[in-house]
Scaffold this active site. Structure first.
Site, PDB file in Angstrom:
ATOM      1  N   HIS A  72     -62.485  21.676  22.821  1.00  0.00           N
ATOM      2  CA  HIS A  72     -62.779  23.050  22.427  1.00  0.00           C
ATOM      3  C   HIS A  72     -61.556  24.024  22.720  1.00  0.00           C
ATOM      4  O   HIS A  72     -61.570  25.213  22.231  1.00  0.00           O
ATOM      5  CB  HIS A  72     -63.816  23.286  23.666  1.00  0.00           C
TER       6      HIS A  72
ATOM      7  N   ASN B  25     -67.966  32.106  24.515  1.00  0.00           N
ATOM      8  CA  ASN B  25     -68.890  32.664  23.772  1.00  0.00           C
ATOM      9  C   ASN B  25     -69.077  34.322  23.992  1.00  0.00           C
ATOM     10  O   ASN B  25     -69.871  35.027  23.351  1.00  0.00           O
ATOM     11  CB  ASN B  25     -70.299  32.299  24.525  1.00  0.00           C
TER      12      ASN B  25
ATOM     13  N   ASP C  81     -61.409  25.405  17.128  1.00  0.00           N
ATOM     14  CA  ASP C  81     -61.555  23.927  16.731  1.00  0.00           C
ATOM     15  C   ASP C  81     -62.781  23.809  15.795  1.00  0.00           C
ATOM     16  O   ASP C  81     -63.625  24.839  15.625  1.00  0.00           O
ATOM     17  CB  ASP C  81     -62.323  23.179  18.360  1.00  0.00           C
TER      18      ASP C  81
END
Length: 195
Positions: free
Chosen positions: A23, A71, A96
């Protein structure tokens, strides 16, 4: 010619436990590009991230790593973009990408978030504007939706990580063209790269 890029953002999660996870491919790429251009990144509380400015081929450009979790990436992007009055078309976000195999990187302009939470928040924080550019770093898909979280937050095997980093190195070589507004030239080179 596309609009010149004034801000390159790498997406990832802060903290040692996430440093080597798939990630964080956006962070890996931004760090590699910053190193290649000798641009150092420093924490800046006002923009919720680490930022640095450089001149690349005569073009002034900011590099940014949000210090929030993935997020909430839009906080840093919007803070810097608003302060310097940058439009979404002057922004490139590196992230990613599950839908590309490891070792493949692709440019894209506009579009939805595709379930990528960093992109989702950036779109929201930019007033639902999706017109920024993306550099998608392939990390492959685990094959089943239920395994996605473990895949993106897991570390890639050595050979797979080497493929990802080879694609990142090639992306770093073409980023100066993107900064100058030569997206088509950069795409042609990067999209023909076969790890």
């Amino acid at each position: 010619m596309t609009a010149p890029i004034s801000l390159i953002v790498g997406l990832g999660n802060p903290g040692n436990e996430y440093e080597h996870t798939r990630h964080n491919a956006g962070f890996w790429c931004l760090d590699a590009f910053a190193h290649s251009q000798r641009i150092s990144l420093s924490p800046d509380k006002k923009i919720h991230g680490l930022a640095g400015k450089g001149h690349i081929n005569g073009q002034e450009c900011w590099l940014l790593k949000p210090a929030t979790f993935m997020n909430r990436s839009g906080l840093a992007v919007a803070a810097l973009a608003n302060f310097y009055k940058l439009k979404p078309e002057n922004i490139l976000v590196i992230h990613d990408e599950l839908d590309l195999p490891a070792g493949i990187a692709r440019f894209k302009t506009g579009g939805g978030h595709g379930g990528q939470n960093g992109l989702r928040d950036i779109i929201s924080q930019l007033g639902n504007n999706k017109d920024f550019h993306r550099l998608r770093i392939g990390i492959g898909h685990p094959g089943d939706k239920s395994r996605v979280t473990g895949h993106v937050l897991g570390r890639a095997p050595v050979a797979e990580e080497q493929s990802i980093r080879a694609a990142i190195d090639e992306a770093c070589r073409v980023l100066p063209d993107v900064l100058n507004g030569e997206m088509a030239k950069a795409m042609n080179r990067l999209h023909s790269f076969k790890g």
